[in-house]
Design an enzyme around this catalytic site. Structure first.
Site, mmCIF file in Angstrom:
data_model
loop_
_atom_site.group_PDB
_atom_site.id
_atom_site.type_symbol
_atom_site.label_atom_id
_atom_site.label_comp_id
_atom_site.label_asym_id
_atom_site.label_seq_id
_atom_site.Cartn_x
_atom_site.Cartn_y
_atom_site.Cartn_z
ATOM 1 N N SER A 12 0.795 -1.222 0.000
ATOM 2 C CA SER A 12 0.000 0.000 0.000
ATOM 3 C C SER A 12 0.828 1.273 0.000
ATOM 4 C CB SER A 12 -0.935 0.002 1.220
ATOM 5 O OG SER A 12 -0.190 -0.161 2.419
ATOM 6 N N HIS A 59 -0.926 5.897 6.707
ATOM 7 C CA HIS A 59 -0.331 5.819 5.376
ATOM 8 C C HIS A 59 -0.002 7.226 4.894
ATOM 9 C CE1 HIS A 59 -2.024 1.753 5.357
ATOM 10 N NE2 HIS A 59 -1.218 1.487 4.344
#
Length: 262
Positions: free
Chosen positions: A37, A243
């Site tokens: 990711s 993230h």
């Protein structure tokens, strides 16, 4: 016929004035973006039709492809990927004509997503213990898995430049957050990032590849830093938590890759 340099400059200037994009740098070969990711761009939005892989138009691979105009671009990084997924589903995109490969991998193997969940909902001692477990996995079980991925990439594209992109520290410790996780939890999470970076760096060096240390490129922009934050804290949708956001993909990852490739 030799074209005068002054004419080339004039033509480029006219194209720019007319609104045509002239790539800052051009690659002559194929670019393949592998990984999890952090390479697919989860957290940076604009995922198009990529489904659960969450490949973002704001991700560093897409930004690099946009600016460097490789002869072809295979964007196969996928959210949630582990080393086994790269070997089974991604590395086939790497072929003999590949000029550049980028990859981030290993965090999911070591279970850092569940570590972050446990740290958010558990005690300090639980968070510290879970980080120690993940660190032990990274030191003892992750190295051969990384070796297998790197060997496959090198075997498939012996002449490619391979950039292994690491993970940033999540937090600035001590920092400027007055709520959320305790300093004990933040320090334990950062220690895990350090262990994962050190392990990855060692295996990358053994494979003769290039390591990009995201701890350095994100420094001053972590969660709880005084500057602009390039990493999401707890976010919605939840999967985008912890993230890099669009600014992090650009200023942290893309800038670091660009510094190496030109």
């Amino acid at each position: 016929m030799r074209v005068p340099k002054s004419l080339v400059i004039t033509l480029l200037t006219l194209l720019s004035m007319a609104g045509f994009a002239v790539p800052a740098s051009a690659a002559t070969g194929k670019y393949v973006a592998l990984g999890d990711s952090y390479s697919s761009g989860l957290g940076a939005g604009s995922y198009g039709t990529s489904g659960s892989c969450k490949r973002s138009a704001n991700s560093y691979p897409q930004l690099w492809a946009n600016s460097h105009a490789p002869s072809s671009f295979s964007f196969v990084a996928c959210s949630g990927a582990r080393t086994g997924d790269v070997l089974a589903n991604q590395v086939g995109a790497v072929t003999a004509d590949t000029a550049l490969v980028t990859i981030s991998i290993g965090g999911n193997d070591a279970g850092f997503a569940s570590v972050m969940t446990d740290c958010n909902f558990g005690s300090d001692s639980t968070c510290v213990q879970r980080n120690q477990e993940a660190q032990n996995y990274a030191r003892t079980q992750l190295p051969p898995k990384l070796d297998a991925v790197y060997a496959q990439i090198r075997s498939r594209a012996p002449n490619a430049r391979v950039l292994v992109v690491g993970y940033p520290r999540m937090y600035k410790v001590p920092g400027y957050c007055y709520a959320g996780l305790s300093e004990t939890k933040r320090a334990a999470i950062n220690q895990s990032a350090d262990v994962l970076a050190d392990v990855t760096r060692g295996r990358v060096a053994a494979a003769g590849l290039t390591f990009i240390d995201a701890r350095a490129s994100f420094a001053g922009h972590e969660i709880c830093a005084a500057g602009t934050r390039w990493i999401n804290s707890w976010a919605w949708p939840v999967e985008e938590s912890y993230h890099p956001n669009a600014a992090g993909q650009n200023g942290g990852y893309y800038a670091a890759v660009r510094a190496v490739t030109g």
